[in-house]
Design a protein around this motif. Sequence first.
Motif, short mmCIF file in Angstrom:
data_model
loop_
_atom_site.label_atom_id
_atom_site.label_comp_id
_atom_site.label_asym_id
_atom_site.label_seq_id
_atom_site.Cartn_x
_atom_site.Cartn_y
_atom_site.Cartn_z
N PHE A 1 0.84 -1.19 0.00
CA PHE A 1 0.00 0.00 0.00
C PHE A 1 0.88 1.24 0.00
N ALA A 2 0.38 2.30 -0.60
CA ALA A 2 1.12 3.57 -0.62
C ALA A 2 1.39 4.03 0.80
N GLU A 3 2.56 4.58 1.00
CA GLU A 3 2.94 5.06 2.32
C GLU A 3 2.59 6.53 2.46
N VAL A 4 2.52 6.97 3.69
CA VAL A 4 2.28 8.38 3.96
C VAL A 4 3.59 9.12 3.73
N ALA B 1 12.75 -3.80 3.86
CA ALA B 1 13.45 -2.67 4.46
C ALA B 1 12.43 -1.62 4.90
N PRO B 2 12.69 -0.95 6.00
CA PRO B 2 11.78 0.12 6.40
C PRO B 2 11.83 1.25 5.39
N SER B 3 10.74 1.94 5.25
CA SER B 3 10.68 3.07 4.34
C SER B 3 11.56 4.19 4.85
N CYS B 4 12.19 4.90 3.94
CA CYS B 4 12.98 6.06 4.34
C CYS B 4 12.09 7.13 4.96
N HIS B 5 10.80 7.16 4.57
CA HIS B 5 9.89 8.14 5.13
C HIS B 5 9.65 7.89 6.61
N HIS B 6 9.71 6.64 7.02
CA HIS B 6 9.38 6.29 8.39
C HIS B 6 10.59 5.92 9.22
#
Length: 130
Positions: free
Chosen positions: A54-57, A117-122
Motif C-alpha cells: 500500500f502507498a505510504e504516507v 526494508a523500512p521506508s525512508c519516510h518512516h
Amino acid sequence: MSHTPPRNILVVGCGSAGEATLMHMMEELRTQSGTGGTAPRPSFRFVSIDQPPFAEVGPTDLPSVANGGGRYVSIGTKQSYRVFDAGLSIKLGERKALGEIATWAPRAPRTVILMTAPSCHHSTEPRGGC
C-alpha cells in the motif's frame, strides 16, 4: 502564430527516494502553476513504484503521490517465499526447466524469511541509513 499543445509527460519514481522526489516535483509544479492544493498541470502524470503493498504516507508537509493526484503501483507481495517457490517450481517443472534455478534456489524454501526494508519516510535513521 500556432499554438503547440502541451505534451503529456510521464514521471516515474522508484522506491521511497523516488516517491519523495515525485512528491517534491509535484509540489513545485503546483506552486509554479498557482493551483494551490490541487493536482499539478494536467500534462504531467506521476507514478510511484515501490515494494510495500500500500502507498505510504509522505513527509508531513507534502501529500503522498497517490493523494497528490498521482498513482501508486505496488510490486510487493505478502506471499511467503515458500509459496512463491512452490508455484515457480511447478511452472518450471511443467516446462522441464527446473535446471534454470537448480544452482541458486534455496534447498529448504520453508526456512527462507523475507525481510522488507523500512521506508525512508518512516525510518528513525538519518537519511543516509536508508
